[in-house]
Design an enzyme around this catalytic site. Structure first.
Site, mmCIF file in Angstrom:
data_model
loop_
_atom_site.group_PDB
_atom_site.id
_atom_site.type_symbol
_atom_site.label_atom_id
_atom_site.label_comp_id
_atom_site.label_asym_id
_atom_site.label_seq_id
_atom_site.Cartn_x
_atom_site.Cartn_y
_atom_site.Cartn_z
ATOM 1 N N SER A 1 0.811 -1.227 0.000
ATOM 2 C CA SER A 1 0.000 0.000 0.000
ATOM 3 C C SER A 1 0.839 1.270 0.000
ATOM 4 C CB SER A 1 -0.907 0.020 1.233
ATOM 5 O OG SER A 1 -1.714 -1.113 1.267
ATOM 6 N N ARG B 1 -3.086 -9.253 24.500
ATOM 7 C CA ARG B 1 -4.243 -8.993 25.381
ATOM 8 C C ARG B 1 -4.134 -9.659 26.740
ATOM 9 N NH1 ARG B 1 -8.230 -9.986 20.531
ATOM 10 N NH2 ARG B 1 -8.195 -7.902 19.594
ATOM 11 N N CYS C 1 -13.430 -7.669 19.431
ATOM 12 C CA CYS C 1 -14.683 -6.970 19.123
ATOM 13 C C CYS C 1 -15.902 -7.608 19.786
ATOM 14 C CB CYS C 1 -14.882 -6.873 17.618
ATOM 15 S SG CYS C 1 -14.582 -8.405 16.735
ATOM 16 N N HIS D 1 -21.842 -6.615 15.550
ATOM 17 C CA HIS D 1 -22.026 -7.873 16.280
ATOM 18 C C HIS D 1 -23.230 -7.737 17.215
ATOM 19 C CE1 HIS D 1 -18.339 -9.222 14.684
ATOM 20 N NE2 HIS D 1 -17.553 -9.144 15.736
HETATM 21 N N1 LIG Z 1 -12.515 -6.488 12.044
HETATM 22 C C1 LIG Z 1 -12.863 -6.388 13.317
HETATM 23 O O1 LIG Z 1 -14.061 -6.374 13.692
HETATM 24 C C2 LIG Z 1 -11.815 -6.272 14.371
HETATM 25 C C3 LIG Z 1 -12.215 -5.928 15.640
HETATM 26 C C4 LIG Z 1 -11.264 -5.828 16.658
HETATM 27 C C5 LIG Z 1 -9.953 -6.069 16.376
HETATM 28 N N2 LIG Z 1 -9.576 -6.422 15.114
HETATM 29 C C6 LIG Z 1 -8.156 -6.665 14.881
HETATM 30 O O2 LIG Z 1 -7.614 -5.525 14.221
HETATM 31 C C7 LIG Z 1 -6.550 -5.944 13.346
HETATM 32 C C8 LIG Z 1 -6.839 -5.472 11.926
HETATM 33 O O3 LIG Z 1 -8.050 -6.105 11.502
HETATM 34 P P1 LIG Z 1 -8.787 -5.708 10.142
HETATM 35 O O4 LIG Z 1 -10.107 -6.376 10.255
HETATM 36 O O5 LIG Z 1 -8.741 -4.235 9.871
HETATM 37 O O6 LIG Z 1 -7.845 -6.471 9.064
HETATM 38 P P2 LIG Z 1 -7.664 -6.189 7.503
HETATM 39 O O7 LIG Z 1 -8.870 -5.554 6.930
HETATM 40 O O8 LIG Z 1 -7.180 -7.472 6.931
HETATM 41 O O9 LIG Z 1 -6.453 -5.107 7.456
HETATM 42 C C9 LIG Z 1 -5.135 -5.450 7.813
HETATM 43 C C10 LIG Z 1 -4.219 -4.216 7.794
HETATM 44 O O10 LIG Z 1 -2.915 -4.642 8.190
HETATM 45 C C11 LIG Z 1 -1.971 -4.255 7.201
HETATM 46 N N3 LIG Z 1 -0.894 -5.249 7.131
HETATM 47 C C12 LIG Z 1 -1.012 -6.576 6.913
HETATM 48 N N4 LIG Z 1 0.211 -7.162 6.908
HETATM 49 C C13 LIG Z 1 1.101 -6.162 7.123
HETATM 50 C C14 LIG Z 1 2.523 -6.112 7.228
HETATM 51 N N5 LIG Z 1 3.286 -7.213 7.110
HETATM 52 N N6 LIG Z 1 3.101 -4.908 7.460
HETATM 53 C C15 LIG Z 1 2.368 -3.787 7.592
HETATM 54 N N7 LIG Z 1 1.024 -3.772 7.497
HETATM 55 C C16 LIG Z 1 0.396 -4.948 7.276
HETATM 56 C C17 LIG Z 1 -2.752 -4.210 5.920
HETATM 57 O O11 LIG Z 1 -2.067 -3.411 4.991
HETATM 58 P P3 LIG Z 1 -2.232 -3.644 3.384
HETATM 59 O O12 LIG Z 1 -3.589 -3.056 3.045
HETATM 60 O O13 LIG Z 1 -1.103 -2.874 2.831
HETATM 61 O O14 LIG Z 1 -2.174 -5.116 3.163
HETATM 62 C C18 LIG Z 1 -4.055 -3.592 6.419
HETATM 63 O O15 LIG Z 1 -3.894 -2.194 6.565
HETATM 64 C C19 LIG Z 1 -6.459 -7.466 13.485
HETATM 65 O O16 LIG Z 1 -5.513 -7.818 14.459
HETATM 66 C C20 LIG Z 1 -7.853 -7.838 13.979
HETATM 67 O O17 LIG Z 1 -7.860 -9.053 14.701
HETATM 68 C C21 LIG Z 1 -10.463 -6.503 14.094
#
Ligand SMILES: NC(=O)c1ccc[n+]([C@@H]2O[C@H](COP(=O)([O-])OP(=O)(O)OC[C@H]3O[C@@H](n4cnc5c(N)ncnc54)[C@H](OP(=O)(O)O)[C@@H]3O)[C@@H](O)[C@H]2O)c1
EC number: 1.2.1.11
Length: 353
Positions: free
Chosen positions: A43, A102, A132, A257
């Site tokens: 990105s 956590r 979440c 949720h």
């Molecule tokens: N979704 C939920 O409801 C939720 C709720 C609470 C917590 N979380 C947690 O929040 C975190 C993000 O979740 P998400 O749902 O937003 O995931 P996601 O949509 O898959 O987004 C992942 C993000 O991480 C970046 N990334 C991945 N690999 C990377 C690397 N090697 N170096 C730097 N950046 C990297 C991606 O960048 P690129 O776009 O460049 O790949 C993207 O910005 C996770 O740990 C998840 O468990 C999620």
């Protein structure tokens, strides 16, 4: 006393949580000086808007944390695990949304409405944001706990596709588009499996379905998500023996949720008393008039900040137990908003004596 506005880095700015974070930061009171946007090398160079300004995304590297006061991590567990300590070693306070820290005893797990005092208790320079599903109930349960003393929680979740990230959203939308116009589907065993192109992060088709699984398999048939609800609730409430039993289920909702909670307390609690208490609790909205068809649904809750509570009933068998239906936007309070709130508590350390 410093009047300098702190510098913020958002690692994972391009993801499902990161995208909501940019929107939230653009609408909340501005407590930040510079905001840096970080993601994977895929990105780098992309331009995203935050606070009405275009900001170029940088690839994650140690130098991006130079001069950063607070670094939010909205990235997969393994990325946080490696990089949050690097950010902390370079002087930033890391606020991590992943599951990497956590349950680390040296990392506080914070929900500002429940245990904001824990923010300063951060020997590793890292603060964790709960998962979440836990976050979609814990503000309301924490408010009830303060008055009635919670003893046991029996939880059933109805979790949205976006809890599995941007891939979860895309797969559900693709499955719905594929299956939506086909009126022959849904009557025959397994027909949805044949109709959809890919399952993505889900173990079964999510379109027109209910999937009793979220996370990875742990001992004795429990899923990682179910254990998170148990362990994180205990840590946030400071009740290491709290009895918690959760069953996590995925439903074909994009975001928000829902949870059914049967909560047992030390003291008797009526539905009216619970309604009044929750009605005055910070971060909670009560919508509970079934005679008028009023209760929270994901469709009405998505995009909002509070935890919504309805269907409040005193147990027919136990005057110390309540049954509740809760809804929370998993990308806002369930992730980005809570992280933003934690970071804002830290930001005050830079601007107050
Ligand atoms: N979704 C939920 O409801 C939720 C709720 C609470 C917590 N979380 C947690 O929040 C975190 C993000 O979740 P998400 O749902 O937003 O995931 P996601 O949509 O898959 O987004 C992942 C993000 O991480 C970046 N990334 C991945 N690999 C990377 C690397 N090697 N170096 C730097 N950046 C990297 C991606 O960048 P690129 O776009 O460049 O790949 C993207 O910005 C996770 O740990 C998840 O468990 C999620």
């Amino acid at each position: 006393m410093s009047n300098r506005l702190p510098t913020l880095a958002i690692v994972g700015a391009t993801g499902a949580v990161g995208t909501v974070m940019l929107d939230i930061l653009s609408k909340r009171e501005n407590v930040w000086g510079e905001i840096r946007l970080i993601a994977s090398p895929r990105s780098a160079g992309k331009v995203l808007r935050v606070r009405g300004e275009d900001v170029v995304v940088q690839a994650l590297a140690p130098e991006v944390f130079d001069g950063v006061d607070v670094a939010m991590f909205d990235v997969p567990d393994e990325v946080s695990k490696e990089w949050a300590p690097i950010a902390a070693a370079r002087g930033a306070v890391a606020v991590d949304n992943s599951g990497a820290f956590r349950l680390d005893p040296d990392v506080p797990l914070v929900v500002p409405e429940v245990n904001a005092d824990q923010v300063r208790n951060r020997p590793r320079g890292i603060i964790s944001n709960p998962n979440c599903t836990t976050l979609s109930m814990i503000v309301a349960i924490g408010a009830l706990h303060r008055t009635y003393g919670v003893k046991e929680l029996v939880v059933s979740s109805y979790q949205a596709a976006s809890g599995a990230g941007q891939e979860g959203i895309d797969v559900l939308r693709d499955q719905m588009a594929k299956a939506g116009g086909d009126r022959s589907l849904g009557d025959t065993k397994g027909d949805m499996r044949e109709a959809v192109d890919e399952l993505g992060p889900f173990p079964a088709p999510l379109a027109y379905n209910v999937v009793p699984w979220a996370g990875s398999l742990k001992d004795d048939g429990w899923s990682s998500e179910e254990l998170k609800v148990r362990n994180e609730s205990r840590k946030i409430l400071g009740l290491e023996d709290l009895r918690v039993s959760a069953t996590c289920v995925r439903v074909p909702v994009i975001t928000t949720h829902s949870l059914v909670v049967h909560a047992t307390f030390d003291r008797e609690v009526t539905a009216d008393a619970a309604r009044e208490l929750l009605g005055g609790a910070e971060g909670v909205e009560v919508l509970d008039d079934p005679a008028k068809g009023e209760f929270p649904t994901p469709n009405d809750v998505v995009g909002t900040d509070p935890t919504w509570v309805g269907r409040i009933r005193q147990s027919l068998d136990d005057p110390k137990s309540l049954d509740l239906f809760l809804c929370g936007d998993n990308l806002r309070k369930g992730a980005a908003l809570n992280t933003a709130q934690i970071a804002e508590v830290v930001a005050k350390e830079f601007t107050q004596a």
